[in-house]
Design an enzyme around this catalytic site. Sequence first.
Site, mmCIF file in Angstrom:
data_model
loop_
_atom_site.group_PDB
_atom_site.id
_atom_site.type_symbol
_atom_site.label_atom_id
_atom_site.label_comp_id
_atom_site.label_asym_id
_atom_site.label_seq_id
_atom_site.Cartn_x
_atom_site.Cartn_y
_atom_site.Cartn_z
ATOM 1 N N LYS A 84 -69.266 44.168 -0.791
ATOM 2 C CA LYS A 84 -67.814 43.962 -0.685
ATOM 3 C C LYS A 84 -67.362 42.731 -1.467
ATOM 4 O O LYS A 84 -66.221 42.657 -1.915
ATOM 5 C CB LYS A 84 -67.391 43.881 0.788
ATOM 6 C CG LYS A 84 -68.152 42.895 1.659
ATOM 7 C CD LYS A 84 -67.583 41.509 1.642
ATOM 8 C CE LYS A 84 -68.379 40.565 2.519
ATOM 9 N NZ LYS A 84 -67.879 39.178 2.469
ATOM 10 N N ARG A 137 -63.303 33.827 0.039
ATOM 11 C CA ARG A 137 -63.382 32.960 -1.143
ATOM 12 C C ARG A 137 -63.552 33.760 -2.431
ATOM 13 O O ARG A 137 -63.169 33.300 -3.502
ATOM 14 C CB ARG A 137 -64.526 31.960 -0.967
ATOM 15 C CG ARG A 137 -65.908 32.521 -1.179
ATOM 16 C CD ARG A 137 -66.993 31.504 -0.970
ATOM 17 N NE ARG A 137 -67.131 31.166 0.437
ATOM 18 C CZ ARG A 137 -68.057 30.336 0.910
ATOM 19 N NH1 ARG A 137 -68.900 29.762 0.079
ATOM 20 N NH2 ARG A 137 -68.155 30.096 2.197
ATOM 21 N N GLY A 144 -72.720 25.066 4.128
ATOM 22 C CA GLY A 144 -71.471 25.627 3.637
ATOM 23 C C GLY A 144 -70.558 25.914 4.808
ATOM 24 O O GLY A 144 -70.857 25.567 5.957
ATOM 25 N N ALA A 195 -64.757 31.843 8.520
ATOM 26 C CA ALA A 195 -65.411 30.764 9.266
ATOM 27 C C ALA A 195 -64.421 29.873 10.015
ATOM 28 O O ALA A 195 -64.589 29.606 11.213
ATOM 29 C CB ALA A 195 -66.269 29.934 8.314
#
Length: 465
Positions: free
Chosen positions: A287, A349, A52, A237
């Site tokens: 979170k 996301r 990912g 990322a």
Amino acid sequence: MGETSEEMTNNVYSNGSIQSINGSLEEKVDELRCLMGKSEGDPLRIVGVGAGAWGSVFAAMLQDSYGHLREKVLIRIWRRPGRSIDKATAEHLFEVINSREDVLRRLIRRCAYLKYVEARLGDRTLFADEIMKDGFCLNMIDTPLCPMKVVTNLQEAVWDADIVVNGLPSTETRQVFEEISMYWKERITMPVIISLAKGVEAELETEPRVITPTQMINRATGVPLENILYLGGPNIASEIYNKEYANARICGSAKWRKPLAKFLRQPHFIVWDNGDLVTHEVMGGLKNVYAIGAGMIAALTKESATSKAVYFAHCTSEMIFITHLLAEDPEKLAGPLLADTYVTLLKGRNAWYGQKLASGELNLDMGDNIQGKGMIQGVSAVKAFYELLSESCLSVLHPEEKKPVAPVELCPILKKLYKILILRDFPAEAILQALRDESMNDPRDLIEIAQTHAFYRPSLLGQQP
């Protein structure tokens, strides 16, 4: 991984990192090799499991930093084979390639450019593992990475690994590591595992408790918890790979966390270490729950700053309340949890997913594994935290009704997200209605309740009181 030795010793890597710190990099590798008992001629083998966005970036950062030291360290990444790429994605990928001269030249040099032309024209089907070798992550097409060694056979990838980086979603971690355990039965020494997964499961039998990815890995493989660490932090990322300044925290036993923090640290990526493994891991999952709701609020109010601030006040009060149930010293978690929540609400996301649900661009029938984004781990986390905090044996005293209630009764946002995402009793608009409910208490009241009552339940994290 197809570069010549001359290319690998150039002054600049594919992402622009300068090799002027070659000596210090080699020293860090030597220190870790020594700690792991590696002999001369036996390279340190680091394997990423799962490709990912974060797992791919993590492996690519290691490849950029240490890939030229091939006699001392080997880095590879495993992903499942067979995931085809649709024409629209291939067209977008082609645009990205042609917008980056360095990437374009690299592909031409590696004789890999033509296949992207053919895919753009619809004359060829590309696969995710195929483009990963050229440095493209399917979940992060807009951020080209360095080329990597990609392995699609799980046994081949992990059987001799010294360090395994778990880049899988929490929902897939248990299954994959149960398979991995079959390939480690003959091992004399256990590997070190760094888990990047942010998600939890609820175990309700006997005594309710949270199960984290590191605990799943421990149960599946028998690797001692001393050898399993968690790395998390407020980061995105793609921004980390583009060298935006970031920090992270690696949690676990002192034997491994301190040398690994040093090994992973880069000028733009500062890694601290902490001994509280499970609590930080659980907070990383928590979170994501509230990030989905934040995305919904943003879409439903057309990015109203006031409405988002109201939501933030309520969701942080619920998170503070939940941390007082889970942690003996919750104040120590306030900074890291708030920072991780903040960046996730801004660009994560899970917030994106909530926004797309509320705007109607996505629906729940599409599942929580979204093409181009990967697994939305907040959905399973909503289910886990709701089920866990619904257990009557965890009851707390309701401040107004003065009677015992399950903790979830003091968390109206979590309750509403469960009814929207899991039960599907309400549309996304219901989260806004919940926020505007006149019976909603001042968020400060919930924080005060948490701070003035002894709510800590060590059993929730599998710890002894």
